[in-house]
Design a protein around this motif. Sequence first.
Motif, PDB file in Angstrom:
ATOM      1  N   ASP A  69      -9.262  -1.514  -8.306  1.00  0.00           N
ATOM      2  CA  ASP A  69      -9.844  -1.702  -7.507  1.00  0.00           C
ATOM      3  C   ASP A  69      -9.361  -1.752  -5.913  1.00  0.00           C
ATOM      4  O   ASP A  69      -7.782  -2.236  -5.899  1.00  0.00           O
ATOM      5  N   PRO A  70      -9.458  -0.279  -5.802  1.00  0.00           N
ATOM      6  CA  PRO A  70      -8.842   0.570  -4.556  1.00  0.00           C
ATOM      7  C   PRO A  70      -8.652  -0.195  -3.598  1.00  0.00           C
ATOM      8  O   PRO A  70      -9.462  -0.733  -3.135  1.00  0.00           O
ATOM      9  N   GLY A  71      -7.869  -0.664  -3.173  1.00  0.00           N
ATOM     10  CA  GLY A  71      -7.450  -1.010  -1.560  1.00  0.00           C
ATOM     11  C   GLY A  71      -7.224  -2.851  -2.025  1.00  0.00           C
ATOM     12  O   GLY A  71      -6.460  -2.618  -1.220  1.00  0.00           O
ATOM     13  N   LYS A  72      -7.288  -2.842  -3.385  1.00  0.00           N
ATOM     14  CA  LYS A  72      -6.720  -4.540  -2.870  1.00  0.00           C
ATOM     15  C   LYS A  72      -5.933  -5.192  -2.713  1.00  0.00           C
ATOM     16  O   LYS A  72      -5.053  -4.579  -3.658  1.00  0.00           O
ATOM     17  N   HIS A  73      -5.852  -6.172  -2.487  1.00  0.00           N
ATOM     18  CA  HIS A  73      -4.765  -6.981  -2.011  1.00  0.00           C
ATOM     19  C   HIS A  73      -4.604  -7.933  -2.655  1.00  0.00           C
ATOM     20  O   HIS A  73      -5.735  -8.485  -2.537  1.00  0.00           O
ATOM     21  N   TRP A  74      -3.565  -8.307  -3.499  1.00  0.00           N
ATOM     22  CA  TRP A  74      -3.634  -9.818  -3.912  1.00  0.00           C
ATOM     23  C   TRP A  74      -2.293 -10.362  -4.068  1.00  0.00           C
ATOM     24  O   TRP A  74      -1.996 -10.036  -3.246  1.00  0.00           O
ATOM     25  N   ASP A  75      -2.337 -11.794  -3.848  1.00  0.00           N
ATOM     26  CA  ASP A  75      -1.489 -12.588  -4.002  1.00  0.00           C
ATOM     27  C   ASP A  75      -0.980 -12.695  -5.162  1.00  0.00           C
ATOM     28  O   ASP A  75      -1.518 -12.586  -5.984  1.00  0.00           O
ATOM     29  N   ALA A 105      10.113  -4.970   4.419  1.00  0.00           N
ATOM     30  CA  ALA A 105       8.965  -5.747   4.508  1.00  0.00           C
ATOM     31  C   ALA A 105       8.144  -5.704   3.485  1.00  0.00           C
ATOM     32  O   ALA A 105       7.712  -4.113   2.508  1.00  0.00           O
ATOM     33  N   VAL A 106       7.317  -6.815   2.723  1.00  0.00           N
ATOM     34  CA  VAL A 106       6.259  -6.262   1.663  1.00  0.00           C
ATOM     35  C   VAL A 106       4.996  -5.470   2.355  1.00  0.00           C
ATOM     36  O   VAL A 106       4.679  -5.816   3.709  1.00  0.00           O
ATOM     37  N   ASP A 107       4.355  -4.681   1.584  1.00  0.00           N
ATOM     38  CA  ASP A 107       3.165  -3.738   2.186  1.00  0.00           C
ATOM     39  C   ASP A 107       2.460  -4.403   1.944  1.00  0.00           C
ATOM     40  O   ASP A 107       1.333  -4.627   1.545  1.00  0.00           O
ATOM     41  N   GLY A 108       2.636  -4.549  -0.085  1.00  0.00           N
ATOM     42  CA  GLY A 108       0.785  -5.471  -1.057  1.00  0.00           C
ATOM     43  C   GLY A 108       1.616  -5.989  -2.118  1.00  0.00           C
ATOM     44  O   GLY A 108       2.486  -5.111  -2.595  1.00  0.00           O
ATOM     45  N   PHE A 109       0.459  -6.353  -2.534  1.00  0.00           N
ATOM     46  CA  PHE A 109       0.846  -6.804  -4.428  1.00  0.00           C
ATOM     47  C   PHE A 109      -0.922  -6.065  -4.504  1.00  0.00           C
ATOM     48  O   PHE A 109      -1.312  -6.338  -3.867  1.00  0.00           O
ATOM     49  N   HIS A 110      -0.013  -5.275  -6.398  1.00  0.00           N
ATOM     50  CA  HIS A 110      -1.296  -4.790  -6.883  1.00  0.00           C
ATOM     51  C   HIS A 110      -1.334  -4.936  -8.010  1.00  0.00           C
ATOM     52  O   HIS A 110      -0.721  -5.414  -8.593  1.00  0.00           O
ATOM     53  N   LEU A 111      -3.085  -4.799  -8.030  1.00  0.00           N
ATOM     54  CA  LEU A 111      -2.440  -4.789 -10.275  1.00  0.00           C
ATOM     55  C   LEU A 111      -3.148  -3.335 -10.393  1.00  0.00           C
ATOM     56  O   LEU A 111      -3.508  -2.272  -9.962  1.00  0.00           O
ATOM     57  N   HIS A 157       2.640  -4.994  -9.443  1.00  0.00           N
ATOM     58  CA  HIS A 157       2.584  -3.889  -8.504  1.00  0.00           C
ATOM     59  C   HIS A 157       3.208  -4.439  -7.216  1.00  0.00           C
ATOM     60  O   HIS A 157       2.332  -4.529  -6.317  1.00  0.00           O
ATOM     61  N   LEU A 158       4.639  -4.615  -6.707  1.00  0.00           N
ATOM     62  CA  LEU A 158       5.141  -5.357  -5.418  1.00  0.00           C
ATOM     63  C   LEU A 158       5.271  -4.176  -4.668  1.00  0.00           C
ATOM     64  O   LEU A 158       6.723  -3.482  -5.449  1.00  0.00           O
ATOM     65  N   ARG A 159       4.635  -3.554  -3.802  1.00  0.00           N
ATOM     66  CA  ARG A 159       5.642  -2.336  -2.441  1.00  0.00           C
ATOM     67  C   ARG A 159       6.619  -3.466  -1.246  1.00  0.00           C
ATOM     68  O   ARG A 159       5.740  -4.311  -0.481  1.00  0.00           O
ATOM     69  N   TYR A 160       7.061  -2.644  -0.989  1.00  0.00           N
ATOM     70  CA  TYR A 160       8.003  -2.662  -0.328  1.00  0.00           C
ATOM     71  C   TYR A 160       8.302  -2.158   0.755  1.00  0.00           C
ATOM     72  O   TYR A 160       8.584  -0.473  -0.045  1.00  0.00           O
TER      73      TYR A 160
END
Lengths: 338, 161
Positions: free
Chosen positions: A213-219, A242-248, A259-262
């Motif tokens: 899912d290109p570019g999709k952010h998840w909670d 800081a949190v940048d985003g959660f990804h699959l 994938h949790l990115r900070y």
Amino acid sequence: MMRATTLVGMAAMTLAVCAASETGAPTLAASPAERLRAAQSAEERLTLRATLNTATFSRQSSVSSQVVVCRKPGCCRWEYQSPALKGLMMIEKGDTVIRLDPAQTTASTACSNREHGRFDLLLKNYTVTLERTEPIIGRAADVLVIKHREAGRPAKKVWVDRATNLILRTEYYDSDSKLATLTFYTDIEWNPPLADSLFEIPDGWKKVAVEDDPGKHWDRESLSKEVAFNVCEPAYLPAGFAVDGFHLYHCRCGVASAHLRYVDGLNSVSVFERFTQCPGRGRGRGFGWGKGRGGGRNCQLLANQPGRMLVRQVGDLSFILIGDLPEAELSKIADSVK
Amino acid sequence: MKPCKDIQTQLADFAVGALAERERAEVESHLQECPTCQRELRALRQAGAVLDALEPEEAPADLWQSIRREIETPKQEPAHAPWWEVLFPARWPRLAYAGLAATAILVAALLMTVSRLSPAEDDETQDFLQRHGMLAWNDPLSDKAALGVMLGRSEVGREIQ
């Protein structure tokens, strides 16, 4: 009368600023931080064909290549000349990044969205100082040094062209203060004609996606459902992150990972979480670390890029942390993942 | 001014721009006054250009056919003892066989340990590293030319068309 004169003066100034930005000429900002902000976005406005050299130094291997760059607003193409890279080309078009592999005639596409807030985070965490002005490839450049407010973090040094704000040379120093990557232009041709086809996938090439899912952010909740376990977040993050985003993310064996990115503006930490059992393991492609050892852990420097990777196994789950931080900091993050 | 022998040890790094700023300044100032080191630098750069221009040599077109011929051609072997007698001559003491077996097990165990401690060799590790690098593409001041090298060094992804 006075008011009319003021209005005319303001209009003239506005026109002058617009004219300057259309020709690519920068309005030199007052502070190094603002100078850096201008440099950050300068290349997106420029049209050029250039040659640059890039080198990555690590403890295990170093790789360098001459690169031919073609750039116009919204698009850029990098052609790697080193025989080791077998004709690799990268194309950036908007938020899409395409990797062209002539050996396989494949085009791998991925999405990398632009979060403009990350630059403010950089300015919050790092100091920017003007070290000196010096010529580089015959052009006057300001040398800006970007350093974290704390020790043990990466730093960068950039040479910003005074005429166009283009970054002419970049030096990246890793968290051990060692020069890790170096990139610099050796010649630039301004405003050449560049065909649109340079920035397209050639006809007949096989297209390959590198994410679902290109570019999709998840909670966290929806991501937990997708990976079928409760996604854990680190309770500890080094100062400024800081949190940048959660990804699959699905690795090549098909196992879904969270994938949790900070980020801290210049540096980033990835935390991958997934079930340890991997169908690929039987073919010798799975993770071997910590197998059969509850709580197993392995931290080491990366072979081909700056930074470290730490792998930790807890029960059925594996946690893979990647980032350019001292080992103690990476371990502290891993210990806090709950 | 530093002696030539000290400068010449730094010339290779200087040629690729890998020297720290102070060392670079020292080399530059030395080069301005020293024709010997200038020549040395020119030679280094020429050698680098030649190496960069080299392309992998193609194997001869008939290489595979000649190997295949070698494999398929029946050999005129003299009559010989069965393979087990060749490998394990009866005159060898049994203790030597036990030693060989123990060494083989140790080597296999060592190889397995080394492979577990070398994530750089692991395809999946490369996937995670590539993913980490990919998302850094649009970070502020990201060095995309250097990132491209890292992203380009292994094949990832799945076919979509």
